[in-house]
Design an enzyme around this catalytic site. Structure first.
Site, PDB file in Angstrom:
ATOM      1  CG  ASN A 177      -1.977  -1.133   1.131  1.00  0.00           C
ATOM      2  OD1 ASN A 177      -2.572  -1.431  -0.004  1.00  0.00           O
ATOM      3  ND2 ASN A 177      -2.217  -1.721   2.280  1.00  0.00           N
ATOM      4  CB  CYS A 225      -6.643  -5.469  -1.878  1.00  0.00           C
ATOM      5  SG  CYS A 225      -7.297  -4.802  -0.167  1.00  0.00           S
ATOM      6  CG  HIS A 226      -6.751  -9.186   2.997  1.00  0.00           C
ATOM      7  ND1 HIS A 226      -5.475  -8.998   3.126  1.00  0.00           N
ATOM      8  CD2 HIS A 226      -7.377  -8.521   3.908  1.00  0.00           C
ATOM      9  CE1 HIS A 226      -5.099  -8.221   4.116  1.00  0.00           C
ATOM     10  NE2 HIS A 226      -6.093  -8.008   4.718  1.00  0.00           N
ATOM     11  CG  HIS A 282      -7.786  -0.071   0.869  1.00  0.00           C
ATOM     12  ND1 HIS A 282      -6.484   0.417   1.481  1.00  0.00           N
ATOM     13  CD2 HIS A 282      -7.845  -1.489   1.208  1.00  0.00           C
ATOM     14  CE1 HIS A 282      -5.584  -0.634   1.689  1.00  0.00           C
ATOM     15  NE2 HIS A 282      -6.427  -1.557   1.384  1.00  0.00           N
TER      16      HIS A 282
END
Length: 467
Positions: free
Chosen positions: A155, A177-178, A214
């Site tokens: 990130n 990304c999880h 995000h």
């Protein structure tokens, strides 16, 4: 199209191979999979950490009789990348000391950040540190392994994935990304509740993802072919005020206290806009004005993760890694929920795999400019990585997402062009920074640059109004 050959050695270069988190997850996943023949080359500026992880990796392989994976530590980036079929990038931009200033300085100006690694003042300054490093890695990939598939785990995801494509436009890369996994877990829970028994897993929950990293959203979801969108919207409305988690947060567990949430931000955004907000609350809260959630983070039941805790947690992870290196029992090689091994197998010609990833927009998100880094599903197969058309965000949500996407692209331009004059206007335009006013924001920016200037290119470090 290359057929899957589990006997063919696959060379995996791991940049940031001294990692205390992602590296061991990959080791466990490779050991559990047991079908890939792989050589993992670990590279880290801390060579001793890479050597330690190589020894731990060898232990994982030895403990899983079917595993055919070897681990070595390389002293140079070029040595690790040469001949690589697959590259993993997982680095820390700067140190926790720099991250501490990213959080502490804005706090003195009244700006609260729950994470500080993607947007807001912390994410902005972190990007200044990280973009040049990731750009150099991208150039090295173009030189030493131009046909390799590359996954970025670092990130701020959007700008750093973008930096890879700027360095080497033909790179076969994506950002992983999880965060969306959390929404898929909730969806599986709802499907099991509807069925009356535990039958479905997170992997059975299918979602259409769109947005940016995000700040991701889901506008369609199903389990076992059954449309679950109405069920999820009703569930969000039901738990909007109370929040929900399959089990309560253990307030005695510092990690849970600082990293977990009760989905109250997700559910509130979902109810406001009629589309599921799909990232964790701590990340979502930083994309909107501070008055929405950050000022009331206790009411919304999510933590502000202190860097002091991150430092202590890192010390604990170092101690755990050293214990493993000294022969402590290995954790069972259970699979994580990360998709990297499944993606790798699919790219080598195995079973096709679909998951959410970050890629340049080629039309998969209508309404956002071409070329900005967006997050949608993509199909992994022997044909490569093909983004899935996701549609368009509702107008009200697009109004929130678009400025962030444009700012991230403009920030990438400014850093790569060494255009220091462009930085302050971009910094001022962030919704967490705007309310404090021009004079105070400029003062804060100068302090933040001064605190991290030793990590910045000279042309960017020159901006500093502190005498």
């Amino acid at each position: 199209m290359r057929t899957f050959d589990n006997a063919r050695p696959v060379r995996i270069a791991y940049v940031g191979g001294g990692s205390l988190n992602w590296a061991t997850k990959l080791m466990g996943d490779l050991a559990h999979d047991g079908t890939l023949t792989a050589e993992v080359a670990l590279y880290d500026i801390d060579h001793a950490a890479a050597e330690r992880n190589a020894r731990i990796g060898q232990r994982y392989s030895a403990a899983a009789p079917s595993a055919k994976v070897t681990y070595t530590a390389e002293k140079t980036l070029a040595a690790a990348l040469t001949g690589a079929d697959f590259v993993v990038i997982s680095i820390l931009p700067g140190t926790f000391a720099e991250m501490a200033s990213d959080i502490a300085i804005p706090e003195r100006y009244g700006i609260v950040q729950s994470v500080g690694d993607t947007v807001g003042p912390g994410g902005f300054i972190r990007a200044l540190r990280a973009i040049p490093a990731i750009y150099e890695i991208g150039l090295a990939i173009g030189e030493h392994c131009p046909k390799a598939y590359v996954v970025n785990l670092t990130n701020p995801m959007s700008v750093l994935t973008g930096a890879l494509f700027r360095a080497f436009p033909d790179i076969r890369a994506w950002g992983a990304c999880h965060e969306v996994i959390k929404t898929r877990r909730t969806l599986a829970f709802l499907a099991n509740q509807k069925r009356g028994e535990i039958h479905y897993r997170m992997a059975d929950a299918k979602v259409n993802v769109l947005g940016i990293n995000h700040f991701t959203w889901v506008n369609a979801m199903s389990v076992d072919g059954v449309d679950m969108m109405a069920d999820y919207l009703a569930f969000a409305e039901q738990h909007r005020d109370s929040g929900w988690r399959e089990r309560p947060i253990d307030m005695n567990d510092e990690h849970e206290r600082y990293f977990e949430d009760m989905s109250k931000v997700k559910f509130d955004l979902t109810c406001r806009f009629g589309i599921a907000a799909a990232a964790g609350d701590r990340h979502l809260a930083e994309f909107v004005p501070q008055s929405w959630y950050l000022d009331r983070h206790r009411d919304f039941a999510f933590g502000l993760t202190p860097v002091e805790y991150r430092i202590r947690e890192r010390s604990q992870k170092v101690a755990a890694a050293e214990a493993l290196d000294s022969g402590a029992p290995l954790p069972p090689p259970a699979p994580s929920e990360e998709a990297i091994v499944e993606q790798l197998r699919a790219l080598l010609g195995g079973e096709e795999h679909v998951s959410n990833v970050n890629l340049p927009n080629r039309g998969q998100v209508a309404g956002l400019p071409e070329g900005v880094i967006v997050e949608t599903n993509a199909r992994f197969s022997g044909l490569g990585i093909q983004p899935v058309f996701a549609g368009r965000l509702p107008p009200a949500v697009e109004t929130l997402v678009l400025p962030h996407a444009l700012r991230q692209t403009a920030l990438l331009d400014a850093v790569l062009n060494r255009n220091a004059d462009a930085l302050l206007p971009l910094f001022l335009s962030d919704p967490l920074v705007q309310p404090i006013g021009l004079a105070r924001a400029e003062q804060m920016f100068g302090e933040m640059i001064a605190a991290t200037r030793h990590c910045l290119p000279q042309e960017l470090a020159c901006y500093c109004i502190i005498p």
